[in-house]
Design a protein around this motif. Sequence first.
Motif, PDB file in Angstrom:
ATOM      1  N   ASP A   1       0.868  -1.173   0.000  1.00 33.23           N
ATOM      2  CA  ASP A   1       0.000   0.000   0.000  1.00 33.23           C
ATOM      3  C   ASP A   1       0.913   1.233   0.000  1.00 33.23           C
ATOM      4  O   ASP A   1       1.484   1.596   1.032  1.00 33.23           O
ATOM      5  N   ALA A   2       1.063   1.855  -1.172  1.00 31.45           N
ATOM      6  CA  ALA A   2       1.993   2.982  -1.306  1.00 31.45           C
ATOM      7  C   ALA A   2       1.276   4.339  -1.196  1.00 31.45           C
ATOM      8  O   ALA A   2       1.750   5.338  -1.728  1.00 31.45           O
ATOM      9  N   THR A   3       0.175   4.370  -0.451  1.00 30.57           N
ATOM     10  CA  THR A   3      -0.593   5.623  -0.320  1.00 30.57           C
ATOM     11  C   THR A   3       0.288   6.767   0.193  1.00 30.57           C
ATOM     12  O   THR A   3       0.223   7.901  -0.306  1.00 30.57           O
ATOM     13  N   LYS A   4       1.132   6.459   1.182  1.00 34.67           N
ATOM     14  CA  LYS A   4       1.973   7.519   1.771  1.00 34.67           C
ATOM     15  C   LYS A   4       2.949   8.081   0.736  1.00 34.67           C
ATOM     16  O   LYS A   4       3.119   9.301   0.631  1.00 34.67           O
ATOM     17  N   ALA A   5       3.568   7.198  -0.045  1.00 40.62           N
ATOM     18  CA  ALA A   5       4.502   7.678  -1.091  1.00 40.62           C
ATOM     19  C   ALA A   5       3.751   8.507  -2.121  1.00 40.62           C
ATOM     20  O   ALA A   5       4.258   9.519  -2.621  1.00 40.62           O
ATOM     21  N   ARG A   6       2.545   8.070  -2.443  1.00 46.89           N
ATOM     22  CA  ARG A   6       1.765   8.816  -3.448  1.00 46.89           C
ATOM     23  C   ARG A   6       1.376  10.196  -2.927  1.00 46.89           C
ATOM     24  O   ARG A   6       1.488  11.183  -3.649  1.00 46.89           O
ATOM     25  N   THR A   7       0.956  10.268  -1.656  1.00 43.06           N
ATOM     26  CA  THR A   7       0.460  11.558  -1.160  1.00 43.06           C
ATOM     27  C   THR A   7       1.596  12.479  -0.714  1.00 43.06           C
ATOM     28  O   THR A   7       1.603  13.651  -1.065  1.00 43.06           O
ATOM     29  N   VAL A   8       2.565  11.937   0.021  1.00 40.76           N
ATOM     30  CA  VAL A   8       3.631  12.805   0.550  1.00 40.76           C
ATOM     31  C   VAL A   8       4.703  13.097  -0.508  1.00 40.76           C
ATOM     32  O   VAL A   8       5.140  14.242  -0.668  1.00 40.76           O
ATOM     33  N   LEU A   9       5.128  12.059  -1.239  1.00 38.99           N
ATOM     34  CA  LEU A   9       6.209  12.259  -2.225  1.00 38.99           C
ATOM     35  C   LEU A   9       5.671  12.685  -3.592  1.00 38.99           C
ATOM     36  O   LEU A   9       6.421  13.152  -4.444  1.00 38.99           O
ATOM     37  N   GLY A  10       4.388  12.453  -3.817  1.00 40.80           N
ATOM     38  CA  GLY A  10       3.815  12.728  -5.147  1.00 40.80           C
ATOM     39  C   GLY A  10       4.313  11.715  -6.172  1.00 40.80           C
ATOM     40  O   GLY A  10       4.353  11.976  -7.367  1.00 40.80           O
ATOM     41  N   TRP A  11       4.693  10.502  -5.667  1.00 42.55           N
ATOM     42  CA  TRP A  11       5.232   9.463  -6.546  1.00 42.55           C
ATOM     43  C   TRP A  11       4.115   8.595  -7.107  1.00 42.55           C
ATOM     44  O   TRP A  11       3.159   8.287  -6.394  1.00 42.55           O
ATOM     45  N   LYS A  12       4.231   8.234  -8.375  1.00 39.73           N
ATOM     46  CA  LYS A  12       3.369   7.154  -8.862  1.00 39.73           C
ATOM     47  C   LYS A  12       4.083   6.402  -9.983  1.00 39.73           C
ATOM     48  O   LYS A  12       4.892   6.982 -10.719  1.00 39.73           O
ATOM     49  N   PRO A  13       3.795   5.106 -10.092  1.00 35.73           N
ATOM     50  CA  PRO A  13       4.476   4.326 -11.128  1.00 35.73           C
ATOM     51  C   PRO A  13       3.931   4.664 -12.510  1.00 35.73           C
ATOM     52  O   PRO A  13       2.768   5.056 -12.648  1.00 35.73           O
ATOM     53  N   THR A  14       4.783   4.499 -13.533  1.00 33.79           N
ATOM     54  CA  THR A  14       4.324   4.772 -14.898  1.00 33.79           C
ATOM     55  C   THR A  14       4.107   3.480 -15.687  1.00 33.79           C
ATOM     56  O   THR A  14       3.389   3.484 -16.678  1.00 33.79           O
ATOM     57  N   TYR A  15       4.742   2.400 -15.266  1.00 32.79           N
ATOM     58  CA  TYR A  15       4.620   1.122 -15.983  1.00 32.79           C
ATOM     59  C   TYR A  15       3.483   0.281 -15.428  1.00 32.79           C
ATOM     60  O   TYR A  15       3.344   0.167 -14.208  1.00 32.79           O
ATOM     61  N   THR A  16       2.707  -0.361 -16.293  1.00 26.91           N
ATOM     62  CA  THR A  16       1.736  -1.355 -15.838  1.00 26.91           C
ATOM     63  C   THR A  16       2.426  -2.724 -15.833  1.00 26.91           C
ATOM     64  O   THR A  16       3.503  -2.885 -16.429  1.00 26.91           O
ATOM     65  N   PHE A  17       1.790  -3.696 -15.201  1.00 24.23           N
ATOM     66  CA  PHE A  17       2.359  -5.043 -15.154  1.00 24.23           C
ATOM     67  C   PHE A  17       2.542  -5.632 -16.566  1.00 24.23           C
ATOM     68  O   PHE A  17       3.647  -6.099 -16.901  1.00 24.23           O
ATOM     69  N   PRO A  18       1.541  -5.579 -17.441  1.00 21.02           N
ATOM     70  CA  PRO A  18       1.751  -6.124 -18.798  1.00 21.02           C
ATOM     71  C   PRO A  18       2.868  -5.390 -19.563  1.00 21.02           C
ATOM     72  O   PRO A  18       3.613  -6.018 -20.312  1.00 21.02           O
ATOM     73  N   GLU A  19       3.010  -4.084 -19.333  1.00 16.47           N
ATOM     74  CA  GLU A  19       4.093  -3.341 -20.012  1.00 16.47           C
ATOM     75  C   GLU A  19       5.469  -3.802 -19.535  1.00 16.47           C
ATOM     76  O   GLU A  19       6.410  -3.927 -20.319  1.00 16.47           O
ATOM     77  N   LEU A  20       5.567  -4.057 -18.223  1.00 16.21           N
ATOM     78  CA  LEU A  20       6.828  -4.538 -17.653  1.00 16.21           C
ATOM     79  C   LEU A  20       7.202  -5.896 -18.259  1.00 16.21           C
ATOM     80  O   LEU A  20       8.326  -6.091 -18.731  1.00 16.21           O
ATOM     81  N   VAL A  21       6.246  -6.817 -18.262  1.00 19.06           N
ATOM     82  CA  VAL A  21       6.522  -8.169 -18.788  1.00 19.06           C
ATOM     83  C   VAL A  21       6.901  -8.071 -20.265  1.00 19.06           C
ATOM     84  O   VAL A  21       7.888  -8.669 -20.717  1.00 19.06           O
ATOM     85  N   SER A  22       6.151  -7.295 -21.011  1.00 17.73           N
ATOM     86  CA  SER A  22       6.403  -7.172 -22.441  1.00 17.73           C
ATOM     87  C   SER A  22       7.796  -6.594 -22.716  1.00 17.73           C
ATOM     88  O   SER A  22       8.549  -7.115 -23.543  1.00 17.73           O
ATOM     89  N   GLU A  23       8.170  -5.540 -21.981  1.00 22.97           N
ATOM     90  CA  GLU A  23       9.492  -4.931 -22.209  1.00 22.97           C
ATOM     91  C   GLU A  23      10.612  -5.938 -21.923  1.00 22.97           C
ATOM     92  O   GLU A  23      11.590  -6.031 -22.672  1.00 22.97           O
ATOM     93  N   MET A  24      10.434  -6.721 -20.854  1.00 26.80           N
ATOM     94  CA  MET A  24      11.481  -7.689 -20.507  1.00 26.80           C
ATOM     95  C   MET A  24      11.578  -8.807 -21.547  1.00 26.80           C
ATOM     96  O   MET A  24      12.678  -9.218 -21.925  1.00 26.80           O
ATOM     97  N   VAL A  25      10.438  -9.299 -22.020  1.00 27.81           N
ATOM     98  CA  VAL A  25      10.469 -10.373 -23.025  1.00 27.81           C
ATOM     99  C   VAL A  25      11.069  -9.837 -24.328  1.00 27.81           C
ATOM    100  O   VAL A  25      11.935 -10.479 -24.933  1.00 27.81           O
ATOM    101  N   GLN A  26      10.624  -8.683 -24.757  1.00 25.63           N
ATOM    102  CA  GLN A  26      11.122  -8.132 -26.024  1.00 25.63           C
ATOM    103  C   GLN A  26      12.634  -7.891 -25.963  1.00 25.63           C
ATOM    104  O   GLN A  26      13.361  -8.147 -26.925  1.00 25.63           O
ATOM    105  N   ASN A  27      13.107  -7.412 -24.818  1.00 23.73           N
ATOM    106  CA  ASN A  27      14.548  -7.195 -24.644  1.00 23.73           C
ATOM    107  C   ASN A  27      15.309  -8.515 -24.749  1.00 23.73           C
ATOM    108  O   ASN A  27      16.334  -8.612 -25.435  1.00 23.73           O
ATOM    109  N   ASP A  28      14.795  -9.552 -24.085  1.00 30.37           N
ATOM    110  CA  ASP A  28      15.484 -10.847 -24.137  1.00 30.37           C
ATOM    111  C   ASP A  28      15.397 -11.479 -25.517  1.00 30.37           C
ATOM    112  O   ASP A  28      16.323 -12.185 -25.937  1.00 30.37           O
TER     113      ASP A  28
END
Length: 337
Positions: A291-318
């Motif tokens: 639960d990264a609520t604190k990082a999202r609210t205090v740091l203003g952080w949020k991830p840009t990659y979705t799970f399918p994008e991560l898997v796809s990038e790794m497979v394509q690279n390999d």
Amino acid sequence: MAKRALITGITGQDGSYLAEHLLALGYEVHGLVRRVALEDPERRFTRIAHLLDRVQLHPASLESYPSIFNLISRQEFDECYHLAAQSFVAESFADGFSTMNTNINGTHYMLAALRDLRPACRFYFAGSSEMFGKVRETPQSETTPFHPRSPYGISKVAGFELTRNYREAYGMFCVGGILFNHEGPRRGFEFVTRKITSTVARIKAGLSTELRLGNLDARRDWGHAKDYVRAMHLMLQQDVPDDFVVASGESHTVREFCELAFSEVGLDYRDYVRVDERFYRPAEVESLVGDATKARTVLGWKPTYTFPELVSEMVQNDLRITLGQTEGLPETVRGAR
Ligand code: GDD
């Protein structure tokens, strides 16, 4: 004046992405590296090969307080990111003593040297969701109690507590990031995601016929390392030092990772994946989700990659590596792209 940062573990996945990020922000970047690595740059510096003319590397050993003291005494640092560790959980069962020595003492030496020489330097400790281990609640946040399940997890709890203690006892700006699993094309081949994507590529290329794995039902909260190093930096830019969970908030099984990775190349994982008990762990962390609520609210952080994008990038690279589009370079170099 440019801020000066010291990164331990700069040759690893996170260290290399963090160095890139800090350079892009105008930092002067220094890295602590083992002397053996300096003597073998072609193999050891594959992930930072493209940065070598822009970072300054210093030989030191996390097993030797004098060598760390000597490095830190040489110049002022504004920020220190302590990422170096024995980070493979399975290896920590095979040799718990080395993992504990390096991970706990290495962190303690860094903190002690900074306290003596550079108490104003801001310190980031790479904590881990492995500290939650046999989880007491779901999802896990900064207030979830720890129950580590491996020598690695125990060493990270100790490092995290040392970091907090230096903050509370000496008023230093020390923070612990509790990062959930983070992956990408530079991931080491021993971790499950890269093991899967590199084998998928080999199977697709006709170089392999099966993928042997342990527990397919383990659940992890997987994000992209590139997103997670941004959170490390943000933690050191706050007015007050504090600890943060960094996670995607989604969990998937190893089986789901396989399903997606094989389908990326038009194959069905059930035809290739075999369960092999050799890859089971004596005590498993069954399920993690943050639960990264604190990082999202205090740091203003949020991830840009979705799970399918991560898997796809790794497979394509390999696939690119295996199909030899970057022929002529050693595999680790190509994997580092
Ligand atoms: N490595 C590996 N190899 N893991 C396997 C395999 C296999 O063949 N088969 C199943 N798994 C399962 C493991 O049992 C575990 O439940 C899960 O896949 C993920 O394993 P790893 O990729 O090795 O990562 P980890 O979750 O143990 O640890 C990673 O994430 C932590 C953050 O939670 C590491 O990067 C740690 O350093 C990090 O702190």
